[in-house]
Design an enzyme around this catalytic site. Structure first.
Site, PDB file in Angstrom:
ATOM      1  N   PRO A  28      -6.890   0.494  -1.044  1.00 30.20           N
ATOM      2  CA  PRO A  28      -6.598   1.809  -1.611  1.00 30.20           C
ATOM      3  C   PRO A  28      -6.755   2.904  -0.554  1.00 30.20           C
ATOM      4  CG  PRO A  28      -8.042   0.545  -3.058  1.00 30.20           C
ATOM      5  CD  PRO A  28      -7.957  -0.206  -1.758  1.00 30.20           C
ATOM      6  N   GLU A  29      -5.767   3.773  -0.457  1.00 32.44           N
ATOM      7  CA  GLU A  29      -5.789   4.855   0.522  1.00 32.44           C
ATOM      8  C   GLU A  29      -5.850   6.183  -0.217  1.00 32.44           C
ATOM      9  OE1 GLU A  29      -2.604   4.182   3.314  1.00 32.44           O
ATOM     10  OE2 GLU A  29      -3.243   2.138   3.715  1.00 32.44           O
ATOM     11  N   LYS A  52     -11.348   9.183   1.333  1.00 29.68           N
ATOM     12  CA  LYS A  52     -11.181   8.120   0.338  1.00 29.68           C
ATOM     13  C   LYS A  52     -12.424   7.956  -0.536  1.00 29.68           C
ATOM     14  CE  LYS A  52      -9.602   4.930   3.270  1.00 29.68           C
ATOM     15  NZ  LYS A  52      -8.993   3.651   3.723  1.00 29.68           N
ATOM     16  N   ARG A  90      -3.834  -3.801  13.328  1.00 28.36           N
ATOM     17  CA  ARG A  90      -3.175  -3.606  12.033  1.00 28.36           C
ATOM     18  C   ARG A  90      -1.678  -3.832  12.197  1.00 28.36           C
ATOM     19  NH1 ARG A  90      -6.470  -0.440   8.748  1.00 28.36           N
ATOM     20  NH2 ARG A  90      -5.155  -1.195   7.032  1.00 28.36           N
TER      21      ARG A  90
END
Length: 274
Positions: free
Chosen positions: A2-3, A57, A261
């Site tokens: 979740p961002e 976040k 990433r």
């Protein structure tokens, strides 16, 4: 993971049900997630929830006895339930915040990389004080971005994902923003021009705003508090589309590991200067 848009979606989903409510109890089934769950949470019975907010976040529940900081980690999600229709907790349901009105905020996290923390004042908590500006705030300007990029040899994708520079631009939205700005993810940040910084700042804000409107991006674990998925995945331009045609030019989307990433880009729309 979740961002920022997913956390903002959670905030908007739960705020109307929790703001102004009184905490009956907080049920802790797992004492340690990424860090041990703050012992202060066990003493929150009777505390009134004054407001909710988001920083980066972190979802922050402000109460008259301090602030609860919730981080969803890699796979966390929040669901609203009602005690009048009890739902048995699963093995991944680690925390329940229960109000006197019978509303249950349930935290589920299969990988247990999230966090439930307590602070007297969230803005003074060490994890919060070191954060860069919010990407949708007035302090995140193209001039700020340009000045911060000087003498930075790191790839621009890693640069905009650095929470010391700007918060909340995670892997999905970094790839999407760089595509929209026509900037190759491996370009050294110090080589960004002022014009590119204007474009990049504008598209970061546009991409995040659109993702929030769509309810975030559901790729695997994320769901909204009402159980619905996020719909931004349906309009992704490059992320997760390796080998598929670019929606703008037809060139095949490429993927490369940058900063550990996966990064997605169109080699034609985002050329790397020689």
């Amino acid at each position: 993971m979740p961002e920022l848009p997913e956390v903002e979606t959670c905030l908007r989903g739960i705020e109307p049900y929790l703001a102004g409510q009184t905490i009956q109890q907080i049920v802790i089934r797992t004492p340690k997630l990424r860090w041990p769950i703050s012992a202060e949470l066990c003493a929150m019975s009777g505390a009134k929830i004054l407001a909710l907010s988001r920083r980066a976040k972190y979802l922050i529940i402000h109460t008259e006895r301090g602030d609860i900081l919730v981080h969803l980690g890699m796979s966390g999600s929040l669901t609203l339930l009602n005690s009048s229709q009890p739902t048995k907790a699963s093995k991944h349901d680690h925390v329940d915040l229960i109000t006197e009105a019978g509303i249950i905020l349930r935290y589920n996290d299969p990988r247990k990389f999230g966090a439930w923390l307590w602070a007297k004042q969230a803005e003074n908590y060490p994890l919060i004080t070191k954060l860069g500006p919010e990407p949708l705030s007035d302090t995140f300007t193209s001039d700020y971005l340009f000045k911060k990029s000087r003498n930075k040899t790191v790839a621009v994708k890693n640069f905009i994902m650095n929470n010391d520079i700007v918060v909340g631009v995670g892997n999905i939205y970094a790839s999407e923003s760089l595509f929209m700005a026509g900037v190759h993810p491996e370009l050294a940040a110090q080589n960004l021009t002022e014009k590119q910084c204007v474009q990049l700042r504008n598209v970061i804000q546009a991409v995040l705003t659109k993702a929030i409107i769509q309810g975030g991006t559901t790729l695997k674990d994320f769901t909204q508090p009402d159980g619905k998925p996020g719909y931004f995945a349906q309009v992704l331009q490059v992320y997760g589309r390796k080998g598929e045609e670019c929606r703008e030019c037809g060139t095949l989307i490429q993927a490369k590991v940058i900063g550990q990433r996966n990064s997605y880009f169109c080699p034609d729309c985002q050329p790397l200067p020689k």
